[in-house]
Design a protein around this motif. Structure first.
Motif, PDB file in Angstrom:
ATOM      1  N   SER A 162     -54.262  22.404 -34.679  1.00  0.00           N
ATOM      2  CA  SER A 162     -53.642  22.949 -33.462  1.00  0.00           C
ATOM      3  C   SER A 162     -54.699  23.313 -32.431  1.00  0.00           C
ATOM      4  O   SER A 162     -54.459  23.229 -31.220  1.00  0.00           O
ATOM      5  N   PHE A 163     -55.903  23.711 -32.885  1.00  0.00           N
ATOM      6  CA  PHE A 163     -56.964  24.065 -31.949  1.00  0.00           C
ATOM      7  C   PHE A 163     -57.418  22.855 -31.129  1.00  0.00           C
ATOM      8  O   PHE A 163     -57.877  23.003 -29.993  1.00  0.00           O
ATOM      9  N   ILE A 164     -57.305  21.657 -31.727  1.00  0.00           N
ATOM     10  CA  ILE A 164     -57.659  20.438 -30.996  1.00  0.00           C
ATOM     11  C   ILE A 164     -56.656  20.205 -29.868  1.00  0.00           C
ATOM     12  O   ILE A 164     -57.028  19.853 -28.742  1.00  0.00           O
ATOM     13  N   ILE A 165     -55.373  20.421 -30.164  1.00  0.00           N
ATOM     14  CA  ILE A 165     -54.337  20.291 -29.132  1.00  0.00           C
ATOM     15  C   ILE A 165     -54.532  21.366 -28.062  1.00  0.00           C
ATOM     16  O   ILE A 165     -54.396  21.105 -26.861  1.00  0.00           O
ATOM     17  N   ILE A 166     -54.864  22.571 -28.511  1.00  0.00           N
ATOM     18  CA  ILE A 166     -55.080  23.679 -27.581  1.00  0.00           C
ATOM     19  C   ILE A 166     -56.252  23.377 -26.644  1.00  0.00           C
ATOM     20  O   ILE A 166     -56.198  23.648 -25.447  1.00  0.00           O
ATOM     21  N   LYS A 167     -57.324  22.797 -27.209  1.00  0.00           N
ATOM     22  CA  LYS A 167     -58.485  22.440 -26.393  1.00  0.00           C
ATOM     23  C   LYS A 167     -58.090  21.471 -25.284  1.00  0.00           C
ATOM     24  O   LYS A 167     -58.567  21.583 -24.151  1.00  0.00           O
ATOM     25  N   LYS A 168     -57.213  20.541 -25.612  1.00  0.00           N
ATOM     26  CA  LYS A 168     -56.737  19.570 -24.630  1.00  0.00           C
ATOM     27  C   LYS A 168     -55.824  20.237 -23.600  1.00  0.00           C
ATOM     28  O   LYS A 168     -55.914  19.973 -22.395  1.00  0.00           O
ATOM     29  N   PRO A 202     -63.064  27.216 -38.800  1.00  0.00           N
ATOM     30  CA  PRO A 202     -64.035  26.653 -37.848  1.00  0.00           C
ATOM     31  C   PRO A 202     -64.584  25.297 -38.278  1.00  0.00           C
ATOM     32  O   PRO A 202     -64.753  24.404 -37.446  1.00  0.00           O
ATOM     33  N   LEU A 203     -64.852  25.125 -39.584  1.00  0.00           N
ATOM     34  CA  LEU A 203     -65.378  23.849 -40.069  1.00  0.00           C
ATOM     35  C   LEU A 203     -64.338  22.743 -39.972  1.00  0.00           C
ATOM     36  O   LEU A 203     -64.655  21.609 -39.594  1.00  0.00           O
ATOM     37  N   ALA A 204     -63.092  23.055 -40.332  1.00  0.00           N
ATOM     38  CA  ALA A 204     -62.020  22.061 -40.233  1.00  0.00           C
ATOM     39  C   ALA A 204     -61.814  21.644 -38.778  1.00  0.00           C
ATOM     40  O   ALA A 204     -61.563  20.469 -38.488  1.00  0.00           O
ATOM     41  N   THR A 205     -61.958  22.603 -37.863  1.00  0.00           N
ATOM     42  CA  THR A 205     -61.838  22.297 -36.437  1.00  0.00           C
ATOM     43  C   THR A 205     -62.939  21.338 -35.996  1.00  0.00           C
ATOM     44  O   THR A 205     -62.698  20.402 -35.219  1.00  0.00           O
ATOM     45  N   VAL A 206     -64.147  21.565 -36.504  1.00  0.00           N
ATOM     46  CA  VAL A 206     -65.275  20.680 -36.183  1.00  0.00           C
ATOM     47  C   VAL A 206     -64.987  19.254 -36.651  1.00  0.00           C
ATOM     48  O   VAL A 206     -65.251  18.278 -35.941  1.00  0.00           O
ATOM     49  N   ILE A 219     -63.513  13.619 -35.251  1.00  0.00           N
ATOM     50  CA  ILE A 219     -62.588  12.491 -35.376  1.00  0.00           C
ATOM     51  C   ILE A 219     -61.964  12.111 -34.032  1.00  0.00           C
ATOM     52  O   ILE A 219     -61.945  10.936 -33.652  1.00  0.00           O
ATOM     53  N   PHE A 220     -61.477  13.114 -33.296  1.00  0.00           N
ATOM     54  CA  PHE A 220     -60.696  12.825 -32.089  1.00  0.00           C
ATOM     55  C   PHE A 220     -61.521  12.779 -30.803  1.00  0.00           C
ATOM     56  O   PHE A 220     -61.129  12.124 -29.842  1.00  0.00           O
ATOM     57  N   PHE A 221     -62.645  13.490 -30.767  1.00  0.00           N
ATOM     58  CA  PHE A 221     -63.447  13.529 -29.546  1.00  0.00           C
ATOM     59  C   PHE A 221     -64.803  12.856 -29.715  1.00  0.00           C
ATOM     60  O   PHE A 221     -65.656  12.945 -28.835  1.00  0.00           O
TER      61      PHE A 221
END
Length: 306
Positions: free
Chosen positions: A164-170, A104-108, A113-115
């Motif tokens: 991968s969760f960032i890609i999934i969110k998109k 969860p922290l790495a996803t944050v 960075i990206f959003f």
């Protein structure tokens, strides 16, 4: 579905995911890691796709959607599962479970960075505390020079999953999260199996000689933990939101610690407990969950006194 039932559902998912780390550790001692992970996630993908077929939750994807799914599968399935299996050959299930608790922290961090998500002081403190917890775990023996290669592989697999969760969110702005999960499992598993044929050319023969217990653990891990677990997790996200759902991931390292002690006979040391507490605290602060709750209380207090 009531909120209380959703909470119990999430606790069950975290329980089976924590034990799944233990299951994979057991499986990599009996089977070559890459082909095992490929076959395991393929079974999970077939089960998930079958379930969605009967739920009428499958449709044709556009070229852009296939691109998102492919990239997510490379990081979330191929990268994560391959590195996790290789790492577990060289480290303990308890260490792996604790490191994966940092997802969860790495996803944050990737979200920031990206959003361009806003970073508050409290969230920065949480991120620092969480990574400090992992540092304590991986450096618990003899310092920097003694970092286990297995711990390093698990850490990279954790980062790969978070990305991968960032890609999934998109991708989930147009694709059902459940269909995305099923297709990712199939693409990732086929990629893993293809690579394993080159890296582990004699691996398939091992499946013919393993005892019954290995098969039981293999199918339980594939069907219950990976297939059913991801579907239930996505259902929970739809019910209570991604932020609140992510907090329950703190239970995964806890159940992994207990499971590794009970089923694998691994020793739980004091520094692992400290690491777990730091990671759990870091996730609560770093994901913004605490701030969200405090703001809700503040708004409610202002409303009542107005």
């Amino acid at each position: 579905m009531s909120r209380t039932f959703t909470y119990f559902l999430l606790i069950f998912v975290m329980f089976i995911w924590g034990l799944n780390v233990v299951a994979i550790k057991f499986l990599v001692t009996e089977l070559p890691p890459l082909v095992m992970q490929g076959a395991r996630t393929f079974v999970a993908g077939v089960i998930a796709t079958t379930v969605l077929f009967f739920l009428n939750d499958l449709r044709k994807l556009s070229k852009k959607e296939w691109l998102y799914v492919g990239v997510a599968a490379i990081f979330g399935q191929l990268g994560h599962h391959a590195l996790l299996a290789i790492g577990l050959v060289q480290t303990t299930a308890s260490n792996a479970g604790l490191i994966l608790g940092l997802i969860p922290l790495a996803t944050v961090i990737f979200t920031i960075i990206f959003f361009r998500e806003r970073v508050t002081f409290l969230r920065m403190i949480g991120i620092f505390i969480g990574f400090a917890g992992v540092a304590i775990i991986v450096l618990q023996n003899d310092g920097l020079g003694a970092i286990s290669r297995g711990d390093l592989f698990v850490f990279i697999s954790m980062v790969s999953q978070a990305f991968s969760f960032i890609i999934i969110k998109k991708a989930t702005t147009t694709i059902s999260a459940r269909q995305l999960t099923a297709v990712m499992l199939l693409i990732g598993s086929l990629s893993l199996l293809a690579i394993s044929f080159f890296v582990e050319p004699q691996a398939v023969t091992h499946f013919a000689t393993v005892p019954t217990l290995v098969w039981v653990v293999f199918f339980a891990s594939a069907i219950i933990a990976t297939g059913l677990g991801h579907i239930l997790y996505n259902v929970a996200i739809q019910e209570i939101g991604a932020g609140e759902t992510a907090i329950f991931n703190n239970l995964v390292p806890f159940f992994a610690l207990i499971g590794s002690f009970m089923f694998l006979g691994e020793t739980i040391v004091f520094l692992q407990i400290i690491g777990f507490l730091l990671i759990a605290t870091g996730v609560i602060l770093g994901t913004g969950y605490l701030e969200l709750k405090l703001n809700k209380v503040k708004k409610q207090t202002i409303k009542e006194t107005a």
